[in-house]
Write a protein that holds these residues in place. Structure first.
Motif, mmCIF file in Angstrom:
data_model
loop_
_atom_site.group_PDB
_atom_site.id
_atom_site.type_symbol
_atom_site.label_atom_id
_atom_site.label_comp_id
_atom_site.label_asym_id
_atom_site.label_seq_id
_atom_site.Cartn_x
_atom_site.Cartn_y
_atom_site.Cartn_z
ATOM 1 N N GLY A 1 5.475 13.442 -5.466
ATOM 2 C CA GLY A 1 5.348 15.098 -6.115
ATOM 3 C C GLY A 1 3.912 16.109 -5.378
ATOM 4 O O GLY A 1 3.227 15.548 -4.852
ATOM 5 N N ALA A 2 4.441 16.763 -5.032
ATOM 6 C CA ALA A 2 3.631 18.080 -4.271
ATOM 7 C C ALA A 2 2.346 18.285 -4.821
ATOM 8 O O ALA A 2 1.404 19.106 -4.305
ATOM 9 N N ARG A 3 2.781 18.704 -6.560
ATOM 10 C CA ARG A 3 2.089 18.674 -7.523
ATOM 11 C C ARG A 3 0.099 17.915 -7.123
ATOM 12 O O ARG A 3 -0.637 17.863 -7.731
ATOM 13 N N GLY A 4 1.229 16.628 -7.764
ATOM 14 C CA GLY A 4 -0.268 15.301 -7.615
ATOM 15 C C GLY A 4 -0.864 15.129 -6.525
ATOM 16 O O GLY A 4 -2.414 15.116 -5.940
ATOM 17 N N LEU A 5 0.081 15.434 -4.903
ATOM 18 C CA LEU A 5 -0.480 15.340 -4.001
ATOM 19 C C LEU A 5 -1.822 16.757 -3.585
ATOM 20 O O LEU A 5 -2.854 16.496 -2.837
ATOM 21 N N ALA A 6 -1.071 17.779 -4.259
ATOM 22 C CA ALA A 6 -2.100 19.122 -3.666
ATOM 23 C C ALA A 6 -3.535 19.104 -4.717
ATOM 24 O O ALA A 6 -4.756 19.143 -4.355
ATOM 25 N N GLU B 1 0.139 -1.688 -0.001
ATOM 26 C CA GLU B 1 0.167 0.012 0.553
ATOM 27 C C GLU B 1 1.117 1.656 -0.672
ATOM 28 O O GLU B 1 0.636 2.195 -0.603
ATOM 29 N N PHE B 2 1.913 0.864 0.457
ATOM 30 C CA PHE B 2 3.265 2.373 0.984
ATOM 31 C C PHE B 2 3.260 2.526 -1.135
ATOM 32 O O PHE B 2 3.346 3.686 -1.174
ATOM 33 N N LEU B 3 2.697 2.337 -2.204
ATOM 34 C CA LEU B 3 2.915 2.406 -3.332
ATOM 35 C C LEU B 3 1.912 3.144 -3.985
ATOM 36 O O LEU B 3 1.308 3.513 -5.299
ATOM 37 N N SER B 4 1.112 3.409 -2.891
ATOM 38 C CA SER B 4 -0.528 4.256 -3.691
ATOM 39 C C SER B 4 -1.026 5.753 -2.843
ATOM 40 O O SER B 4 -2.067 6.322 -2.673
ATOM 41 N N LEU B 5 0.512 5.752 -1.597
ATOM 42 C CA LEU B 5 0.386 6.857 -1.340
ATOM 43 C C LEU B 5 0.606 7.946 -2.004
ATOM 44 O O LEU B 5 -0.195 9.393 -1.784
ATOM 45 N N GLY B 6 1.075 8.069 -3.868
ATOM 46 C CA GLY B 6 1.362 9.359 -4.171
ATOM 47 C C GLY B 6 2.478 9.875 -3.881
ATOM 48 O O GLY B 6 2.645 10.107 -2.653
ATOM 49 N N ALA C 1 11.666 23.624 -10.918
ATOM 50 C CA ALA C 1 9.932 23.670 -9.986
ATOM 51 C C ALA C 1 9.718 23.559 -8.981
ATOM 52 O O ALA C 1 10.432 22.457 -8.934
ATOM 53 N N ILE C 2 9.911 24.550 -8.200
ATOM 54 C CA ILE C 2 8.972 23.820 -6.687
ATOM 55 C C ILE C 2 7.976 24.149 -6.697
ATOM 56 O O ILE C 2 7.042 24.592 -6.656
ATOM 57 N N ASP C 3 7.385 22.655 -5.989
ATOM 58 C CA ASP C 3 5.149 22.709 -5.350
ATOM 59 C C ASP C 3 5.844 22.767 -4.167
ATOM 60 O O ASP C 3 6.140 21.963 -3.512
ATOM 61 N N TYR C 4 4.875 23.341 -3.659
ATOM 62 C CA TYR C 4 3.965 22.607 -2.003
ATOM 63 C C TYR C 4 2.527 21.963 -2.609
ATOM 64 O O TYR C 4 2.289 22.542 -3.013
ATOM 65 N N ALA C 5 2.189 21.352 -0.951
ATOM 66 C CA ALA C 5 1.168 20.900 -0.811
ATOM 67 C C ALA C 5 0.594 21.161 0.489
ATOM 68 O O ALA C 5 1.649 20.483 1.506
ATOM 69 N N PHE C 6 -0.369 21.191 0.793
ATOM 70 C CA PHE C 6 -0.940 21.212 2.085
ATOM 71 C C PHE C 6 -1.563 19.703 2.617
ATOM 72 O O PHE C 6 -3.155 19.708 1.764
ATOM 73 N N THR C 7 -2.003 19.080 2.322
ATOM 74 C CA THR C 7 -2.139 16.989 2.526
ATOM 75 C C THR C 7 -2.680 16.680 3.872
ATOM 76 O O THR C 7 -1.459 16.759 4.113
ATOM 77 N N ASP C 8 -3.384 15.573 3.782
ATOM 78 C CA ASP C 8 -3.534 14.650 4.157
ATOM 79 C C ASP C 8 -2.742 13.273 3.351
ATOM 80 O O ASP C 8 -3.487 12.797 3.589
ATOM 81 N N ILE C 9 -1.708 13.573 3.100
ATOM 82 C CA ILE C 9 -0.173 12.519 2.569
ATOM 83 C C ILE C 9 -0.703 11.281 3.093
ATOM 84 O O ILE C 9 -1.494 10.697 3.701
ATOM 85 N N GLY C 10 -1.864 10.929 1.797
ATOM 86 C CA GLY C 10 -2.034 9.073 2.117
ATOM 87 C C GLY C 10 -3.336 8.595 2.454
ATOM 88 O O GLY C 10 -3.738 7.892 2.156
#
Length: 361
Positions: free
Chosen positions: A34-39, A27-32, A328-337
């Motif tokens: 890169g900040a762009r994709g996570l955002a 399941e660790f391969l389902s977390l996502g 490119a610098i990407d930022y995400a505010f997310t509940d990762i995973g």
């Protein structure tokens, strides 16, 4: 006291391995990544077009417009107890072919091993404490091809080598394949990825000491045996629309749908055979210099205190800045995973693109 310590330690160790023996294998391969994709709530299957495509959809690698791309990400869980890292490099061979190498690690380090805390005379000796790591690792070898006779169509594949370990007590080697495609036409984008398309296989082996085995026997616990763990295929679907808003402004609206076939999950759409998890993302940019992002996903039904069910969701936000179309610098505010019980995290990722690829005339 010694037996009690051994029992507690053994149970903790095997809990990591036991979690891999169900539908959430690897399941660790389902977390996502890169900040762009996570955002954008992991809605990248159709729109990924850089080195991170090796994870989201390997077909997207064919849309890289630079000869080389390097991407890095570091994130942490639970106040830094667990570390999540990603590194990827892509290389565009020619107009049609692209290759990439990616590494993903999720691990907990510096776990105390107290199995030898008490010596043979019953004395406590803290110098006998050692430390170990429990980690999941994956190496992805990716290839993508862009078809000349069907403009906008690309295919890609991953070969995954997986290594999971719990110190010296248990380890597994695994292998799997992913397959993906993307199609782009007049601002419309579609993508599909069959993750673990041939099923992924992890071969677990255990190296437990005689003392730990004795505790298991005396307490009636099951002694783990070497076994083969199978991760069955999952289908990731995506669609998107890109718009030019004028004066350098643009927008992208994306939809993702994760389909699993391993029984009922706590997703918005589910049955005893098929579960589907939808998620939505959007991005507003200006001349590939700055972008604002948002995503909605992780729809779940939860029981309230009065026993009634309510539907919850997760909102993600992000920002991207590109310097001279190189860094490119990407930022995400997310509940990762998509772990709704954990706190939101600040995720930063970096991408460096070098040597713009020139098409042959």
């Amino acid at each position: 006291m010694m037996k009690r310590s051994l029992l507690i330690f053994a149970i903790v160790c095997l809990a990591f391995a036991a979690s891999a023996q169900n539908k959430y294998s690897n399941e660790f391969l389902s977390l996502g990544i890169g900040a762009r994709g996570l955002a954008m709530a992991n809605t990248m299957c159709a729109i990924s077009d850089d080195v991170t495509s090796a994870y989201w959809n390997p077909a997207g690698l064919a849309r890289m417009d630079k000869r080389y791309e390097l991407s890095l990400m570091h994130a942490e869980y639970f106040a830094g107890i667990a570390k999540y890292d990603y590194a990827g490099i892509g290389y565009k061979i020619d107009e049609r072919s692209t290759v990439a190498l990616s590494y993903i690690r999720f691990g907990v380090d510096n776990i105390m091993n107290t199995t030898e805390l008490i010596d043979a005379q019953g004395n406590i000796d803290y110098d006998r404490i050692s430390y170990f790591s429990a980690s999941d690792n994956a190496l992805l070898l990716s290839y993508a091809y862009n078809f000349e006779k069907v403009p906008g169509l690309s295919l890609g594949a991953n070969a995954k080598i997986i290594y999971r370990n719990i110190g010296k007590f248990a380890r597994a080697w695994g292998f799997g394949l992913d397959f993906g495609l993307q199609y782009n036409h007049k601002g419309w984008q579609a993508g599909a990825m069959l993750r673990d398309g041939t099923s992924s296989f992890n071969a677990w082996s255990y190296q437990l000491s005689d003392d730990v085995l004795d505790v298991f026997r005396q307490t009636g616990n099951e002694i783990p045996e070497n076994e083969l763990e199978v991760t069955i295929p999952a289908l990731m679907l995506g669609g998107a629309k890109s718009l030019e808003l004028g004066k350098g402004f643009n927008a992208t609206f994306a939809l993702g749908l994760d389909c699993t076939f391993d029984g009922k999950r706590n997703t918005l759409i589910r049955s005893n055979v098929l579960s589907m998890d939808p998620h939505f993302g959007m991005e507003f940019g200006y001349k590939k210099i700055v972008a604002l992002r948002a995503g909605i996903g992780n729809f779940q039904q939860e029981l309230d205190f009065d026993g009634t069910k309510k539907t919850t969701l997760q909102i993600n936000l992000g920002l991207g800045v590109c310097i001279k179309n190189v860094v490119a610098i990407d930022y995400a505010f997310t509940d990762i995973g998509d772990l709704s019980i954990a706190q939101y995290s600040h995720i930063i990722s970096l991408k460096v693109a070098l040597d713009k690829f020139k098409k042959n005339k």
